[in-house]
Design an enzyme around this catalytic site. Sequence first.
Site, PDB file in Angstrom:
ATOM      1  N   GLN A  15      12.453   4.229  -6.289  1.00  0.00           N
ATOM      2  CA  GLN A  15      13.065   5.526  -5.962  1.00  0.00           C
ATOM      3  C   GLN A  15      14.376   5.390  -5.200  1.00  0.00           C
ATOM      4  OE1 GLN A  15      10.337   7.698  -3.470  1.00  0.00           O
ATOM      5  NE2 GLN A  15      10.480   6.266  -1.779  1.00  0.00           N
ATOM      6  N   TYR A  57       6.825 -11.383  18.314  1.00  0.00           N
ATOM      7  CA  TYR A  57       6.946 -12.726  17.719  1.00  0.00           C
ATOM      8  C   TYR A  57       8.362 -12.927  17.187  1.00  0.00           C
ATOM      9  CZ  TYR A  57       5.761 -10.075  13.427  1.00  0.00           C
ATOM     10  OH  TYR A  57       5.710  -9.161  12.412  1.00  0.00           O
TER      11      TYR A  57
HETATM   12  C1  LIG Z   1       4.045  -1.092  12.075  1.00  0.00           C
HETATM   13  C2  LIG Z   1       3.516  -1.806  10.859  1.00  0.00           C
HETATM   14  C3  LIG Z   1       3.343  -3.186  10.904  1.00  0.00           C
HETATM   15  C4  LIG Z   1       2.807  -3.855   9.802  1.00  0.00           C
HETATM   16  N1  LIG Z   1       2.615  -5.209   9.883  1.00  0.00           N
HETATM   17  C5  LIG Z   1       2.053  -5.863   8.838  1.00  0.00           C
HETATM   18  C6  LIG Z   1       1.827  -7.278   8.922  1.00  0.00           C
HETATM   19  O1  LIG Z   1       2.150  -7.911   9.931  1.00  0.00           O
HETATM   20  N2  LIG Z   1       1.250  -7.897   7.854  1.00  0.00           N
HETATM   21  C7  LIG Z   1       0.885  -7.218   6.715  1.00  0.00           C
HETATM   22  O2  LIG Z   1       0.353  -7.835   5.784  1.00  0.00           O
HETATM   23  N3  LIG Z   1       1.103  -5.878   6.610  1.00  0.00           N
HETATM   24  C8  LIG Z   1       1.678  -5.203   7.633  1.00  0.00           C
HETATM   25  N4  LIG Z   1       1.919  -3.855   7.533  1.00  0.00           N
HETATM   26  C9  LIG Z   1       1.565  -3.155   6.279  1.00  0.00           C
HETATM   27  C10 LIG Z   1       2.625  -3.387   5.212  1.00  0.00           C
HETATM   28  O3  LIG Z   1       3.894  -3.029   5.703  1.00  0.00           O
HETATM   29  C11 LIG Z   1       2.327  -2.551   3.975  1.00  0.00           C
HETATM   30  O4  LIG Z   1       0.958  -2.574   3.692  1.00  0.00           O
HETATM   31  C12 LIG Z   1       3.081  -3.105   2.765  1.00  0.00           C
HETATM   32  O5  LIG Z   1       4.459  -3.024   2.993  1.00  0.00           O
HETATM   33  C13 LIG Z   1       2.688  -2.338   1.508  1.00  0.00           C
HETATM   34  O6  LIG Z   1       3.470  -2.797   0.428  1.00  0.00           O
HETATM   35  P1  LIG Z   1       3.537  -1.942  -0.898  1.00  0.00           P
HETATM   36  O7  LIG Z   1       4.466  -2.686  -1.805  1.00  0.00           O
HETATM   37  O8  LIG Z   1       2.170  -1.631  -1.380  1.00  0.00           O
HETATM   38  O9  LIG Z   1       4.151  -0.532  -0.465  1.00  0.00           O
HETATM   39  P2  LIG Z   1       5.598  -0.197   0.161  1.00  0.00           P
HETATM   40  O10 LIG Z   1       6.102  -1.294   1.006  1.00  0.00           O
HETATM   41  O11 LIG Z   1       5.474   1.155   0.766  1.00  0.00           O
HETATM   42  O12 LIG Z   1       6.523  -0.124  -1.129  1.00  0.00           O
HETATM   43  C14 LIG Z   1       6.489   0.966  -2.002  1.00  0.00           C
HETATM   44  C15 LIG Z   1       7.796   0.998  -2.774  1.00  0.00           C
HETATM   45  O13 LIG Z   1       7.711   2.044  -3.734  1.00  0.00           O
HETATM   46  C16 LIG Z   1       8.835   2.883  -3.635  1.00  0.00           C
HETATM   47  N5  LIG Z   1       8.359   4.216  -4.045  1.00  0.00           N
HETATM   48  C17 LIG Z   1       7.575   5.054  -3.336  1.00  0.00           C
HETATM   49  N6  LIG Z   1       7.305   6.176  -4.056  1.00  0.00           N
HETATM   50  C18 LIG Z   1       7.937   6.011  -5.236  1.00  0.00           C
HETATM   51  C19 LIG Z   1       8.024   6.815  -6.398  1.00  0.00           C
HETATM   52  N7  LIG Z   1       7.392   7.996  -6.466  1.00  0.00           N
HETATM   53  N8  LIG Z   1       8.757   6.365  -7.447  1.00  0.00           N
HETATM   54  C20 LIG Z   1       9.397   5.154  -7.391  1.00  0.00           C
HETATM   55  N9  LIG Z   1       9.350   4.358  -6.298  1.00  0.00           N
HETATM   56  C21 LIG Z   1       8.619   4.776  -5.246  1.00  0.00           C
HETATM   57  C22 LIG Z   1       9.263   2.798  -2.186  1.00  0.00           C
HETATM   58  O14 LIG Z   1      10.618   3.159  -2.017  1.00  0.00           O
HETATM   59  C23 LIG Z   1       8.992   1.326  -1.879  1.00  0.00           C
HETATM   60  O15 LIG Z   1      10.066   0.501  -2.255  1.00  0.00           O
HETATM   61  C24 LIG Z   1       2.458  -3.145   8.622  1.00  0.00           C
HETATM   62  C25 LIG Z   1       2.660  -1.766   8.568  1.00  0.00           C
HETATM   63  C26 LIG Z   1       3.187  -1.098   9.678  1.00  0.00           C
HETATM   64  C27 LIG Z   1       3.389   0.382   9.596  1.00  0.00           C
END
Ligand SMILES: Cc1cc2nc3c(=O)[nH]c(=O)nc-3n(C[C@H](O)[C@H](O)[C@H](O)COP(=O)(O)OP(=O)(O)OC[C@H]3O[C@@H](n4cnc5c(N)ncnc54)[C@H](O)[C@@H]3O)c2cc1C
Length: 393
Positions: free
Chosen positions: A35, A216
């Site tokens: 997106q 860290y």
């Molecule tokens: C404070 C904090 C600390 C964290 N620390 C850790 C850690 O130390 N270790 C760990 O393993 N996890 C950690 N996490 C969790 C981790 O950040 C997420 O679980 C992980 O980033 C999820 O990855 P994802 O690719 O599933 O989703 P996201 O990273 O949310 O990626 C989703 C992607 O899809 C895109 N998108 C969304 N909706 C649409 C749409 N409708 N159409 C097209 N594109 C779209 C977004 O722009 C994004 O690029 C942490 C989370 C938080 C909040």
Amino acid sequence: MGNVEEVIVIGGGIGGLAAAYGIAKLGKRVTVLEQAQQFGEVGAGLQVGPNGLRALDELGVLEDVYKLAVFPRKHIFMDALGGTELSAVEFGDKFKESFGYPYIVIHRSDLHHVLLEHCRTLSNITFLTNHKVTNVEEHADFVELTCANGETLRAEAVVGADGIHSAARKLFTQAGPVPSKYVAYRFTVPMDEMTIDIDWDEKLTWIGPGIHLVQYPVRHKSVINQVAVFKSYRYNAESDDWGSIDELREMFKDCCPTIQESLKFVQEGFVSKLHDIESLDQWSTNRVTLLGDSAHAMLQYLAQGACQALEDAACLVDKLRSTSSVAAAFKEYEEERIPRTAQVQRGARKWGEIKHAEDEVTRLLRDTIMLNRRPDDYTYLEWLYKERKTASV
Ligand SMILES: Cc1cc2nc3c(=O)[nH]c(=O)nc-3n(C[C@H](O)[C@H](O)[C@H](O)COP(=O)(O)OP(=O)(O)OC[C@H]3O[C@@H](n4cnc5c(N)ncnc54)[C@H](O)[C@@H]3O)c2cc1C
């Protein structure tokens, strides 16, 4: 209407790119829809435990991840009020022997960059930014995706890796994210500006009533990543007006001097109101499946959201490799991943309650247990870090 794409991955975050890379390596044509105007990651640090590293290894990108990682010697849990050590987990040889991999911390953008660069080496992956998917509709022979920019695309199969506010998840539930009333402020400090005297070969988690602070180093220890988390007593489901820096300072006001000094650097910016979702009992159809936060957004207290997304990607690729049809692969993937991720979601909620405990008896019991466990006793980590079961050979 353009061609029917073989596989469309919605979302170019860590989970989406890991899946796109693994699926494309099987020889399938993959299109990643993102997106945003460009690919990237929000926030600074990410911890990746042995299970996440195992998945990165299975995907074939681990070596490049290691080049950008910091390898802490141990994880120390500190009492945020008294400033004393409660417990530690050593990440030395015994840890590596127990789980097969070390424990790393890394800048989010660095991990994302490694995955993106690997994807870019494959000519069968197409990237389309500025494509926000608004609707996913499954038909007998294809899936149709509608985007906010007016385009529609068709695919033989779709992986919804579109994060906690997933459009793809609407195929399975109308329920939205569950607020936890907790807020996270993420901020970084250049190492040479850091004024507290700490051994930065370690990862620190300071815990206290309704609060915690994680610290860290990342980027070859040139930057300290800090995440300050607190429960907002001004939480209001009807409004966004809660979780301010003033509230943060109020919640941390009784903490030890090291924390007060660390919080001098806190800024507006990367503020997240923390949510998870209820576990799903189905996240696949014949042609659509979910992955990462879209499937199982969790509270970050076990540092597992991205690790579970990586495990998902490795498992999905494994099933697509070893199963005759996409529908069968999605089914096996779901059967293996739902119980596992639901357990981690529950575990994260539970660990949050324990580390943020506010009543004195619970804190006393918790601290006694923590003070009495050995730094190389990994019994309670086995369920999380030990090798996952796979059906294929
Ligand atoms: C404070 C904090 C600390 C964290 N620390 C850790 C850690 O130390 N270790 C760990 O393993 N996890 C950690 N996490 C969790 C981790 O950040 C997420 O679980 C992980 O980033 C999820 O990855 P994802 O690719 O599933 O989703 P996201 O990273 O949310 O990626 C989703 C992607 O899809 C895109 N998108 C969304 N909706 C649409 C749409 N409708 N159409 C097209 N594109 C779209 C977004 O722009 C994004 O690029 C942490 C989370 C938080 C909040």
